[in-house]
Motif scaffolding. Sequence first.
Motif, short mmCIF file in Angstrom:
data_model
loop_
_atom_site.label_atom_id
_atom_site.label_comp_id
_atom_site.label_asym_id
_atom_site.label_seq_id
_atom_site.Cartn_x
_atom_site.Cartn_y
_atom_site.Cartn_z
N ALA A 117 -41.51 -18.58 28.28
CA ALA A 117 -42.96 -18.82 28.24
C ALA A 117 -43.45 -19.42 29.55
N SER A 118 -42.68 -20.33 30.13
CA SER A 118 -43.07 -20.95 31.39
C SER A 118 -43.08 -19.94 32.53
N ILE A 119 -42.10 -19.05 32.55
CA ILE A 119 -42.06 -18.02 33.59
C ILE A 119 -43.23 -17.05 33.44
N LEU A 120 -43.51 -16.65 32.21
CA LEU A 120 -44.64 -15.75 31.98
C LEU A 120 -45.97 -16.42 32.31
N SER A 121 -46.03 -17.75 32.16
CA SER A 121 -47.25 -18.47 32.51
C SER A 121 -47.56 -18.35 34.00
N LEU A 122 -46.53 -18.31 34.82
CA LEU A 122 -46.74 -18.12 36.26
C LEU A 122 -47.46 -16.81 36.54
N ALA A 123 -46.98 -15.75 35.89
CA ALA A 123 -47.61 -14.44 36.09
C ALA A 123 -49.02 -14.41 35.52
N ALA A 124 -49.22 -15.03 34.36
CA ALA A 124 -50.55 -15.04 33.75
C ALA A 124 -51.54 -15.81 34.61
N LEU A 125 -51.11 -16.95 35.15
CA LEU A 125 -52.01 -17.72 36.02
C LEU A 125 -52.34 -16.95 37.29
N ALA A 126 -51.35 -16.28 37.86
CA ALA A 126 -51.59 -15.50 39.07
C ALA A 126 -52.59 -14.37 38.79
N ALA A 127 -52.42 -13.70 37.65
CA ALA A 127 -53.34 -12.62 37.30
C ALA A 127 -54.75 -13.14 37.07
N LEU A 128 -54.86 -14.29 36.41
CA LEU A 128 -56.18 -14.87 36.15
C LEU A 128 -56.85 -15.30 37.45
N ALA A 129 -56.12 -15.97 38.32
CA ALA A 129 -56.68 -16.41 39.59
C ALA A 129 -57.08 -15.23 40.46
N CYS A 130 -56.27 -14.17 40.44
CA CYS A 130 -56.59 -12.98 41.23
C CYS A 130 -57.87 -12.32 40.73
N ARG A 131 -58.03 -12.26 39.41
CA ARG A 131 -59.23 -11.62 38.86
C ARG A 131 -60.48 -12.43 39.17
N LEU A 132 -60.36 -13.75 39.12
CA LEU A 132 -61.55 -14.60 39.29
C LEU A 132 -61.85 -14.92 40.75
N PHE A 133 -60.80 -15.08 41.57
CA PHE A 133 -61.01 -15.62 42.91
C PHE A 133 -60.36 -14.82 44.04
N GLY A 134 -59.50 -13.85 43.71
CA GLY A 134 -58.88 -13.06 44.76
C GLY A 134 -57.40 -13.34 44.94
N ALA A 135 -56.77 -12.51 45.77
CA ALA A 135 -55.31 -12.54 45.91
C ALA A 135 -54.82 -13.83 46.56
N ARG A 136 -55.53 -14.36 47.54
CA ARG A 136 -55.06 -15.56 48.22
C ARG A 136 -55.02 -16.75 47.28
N VAL A 137 -56.04 -16.90 46.47
CA VAL A 137 -56.06 -17.99 45.50
C VAL A 137 -54.96 -17.78 44.46
N ALA A 138 -54.69 -16.54 44.11
CA ALA A 138 -53.62 -16.25 43.15
C ALA A 138 -52.28 -16.72 43.69
N VAL A 139 -52.02 -16.47 44.95
CA VAL A 139 -50.76 -16.92 45.56
C VAL A 139 -50.67 -18.44 45.54
#
Length: 204
Positions: free
Chosen positions: A84-106
């Motif tokens: 669950a913790s590993i999948l949370s990393l991917a989910a947060l990256a996807a959410l940040a990318c959708r809302l703010f862009g790739a740099r914020v996702a990283v």
Amino acid sequence: MRVILLLALLLGAALRIGALGRDVRLHPDEALYATYARRMALDADLLLRDAPLDKPPLGLMLTALSFSLWNPGEFAARLPTVFASILSLAALAALACRLFGARVAVLAALLLALSPFDLAFAATGFHDPPLTLFLLLTCLAAASDRWTAAGVFAACAIATKQSSVQFLPVFLAVGLGAAACADWRGRDYARRLVRFAVPVVAVA
């Protein structure tokens, strides 16, 4: 940018999998939850009628599923939270990318990957990592205009910890904020809210 994001995710996964390999005894609360999950897995006692439960059942069911696939023990009790913790990393990256862009996702993925607090709970028998995953998936689905899926994930969060009810305004703010910034057809907010509410009310 994708390569950097992938490296951040791999780093976070490696740190969490490494924590799973530590020889650490269960905390008393972890042991209590694992005992309930063991009864579910081995005795088919799904309702736990005589147990003084203070949490909804989904977290216990995830641990019980792990016990059914592995021998009941500390490793199996902590395995679902690591995933669950590993999948949370991917989910947060996807959410940040959708809302703010790739740099914020990283940046967001890297901060969560190295977060001492998140790492401390990643390889445990506590239910906070699955809860975090469901909260992030709810926000991601709402921001993607997938309100039924958002309702299902929100219901999963409530079924993991009842305190997640306090995040319902956050889900709605993220989803409706994304709707206001996007050219969604019709912008039928009432219909979207109904699709979100049905799974939540059903589980509640």
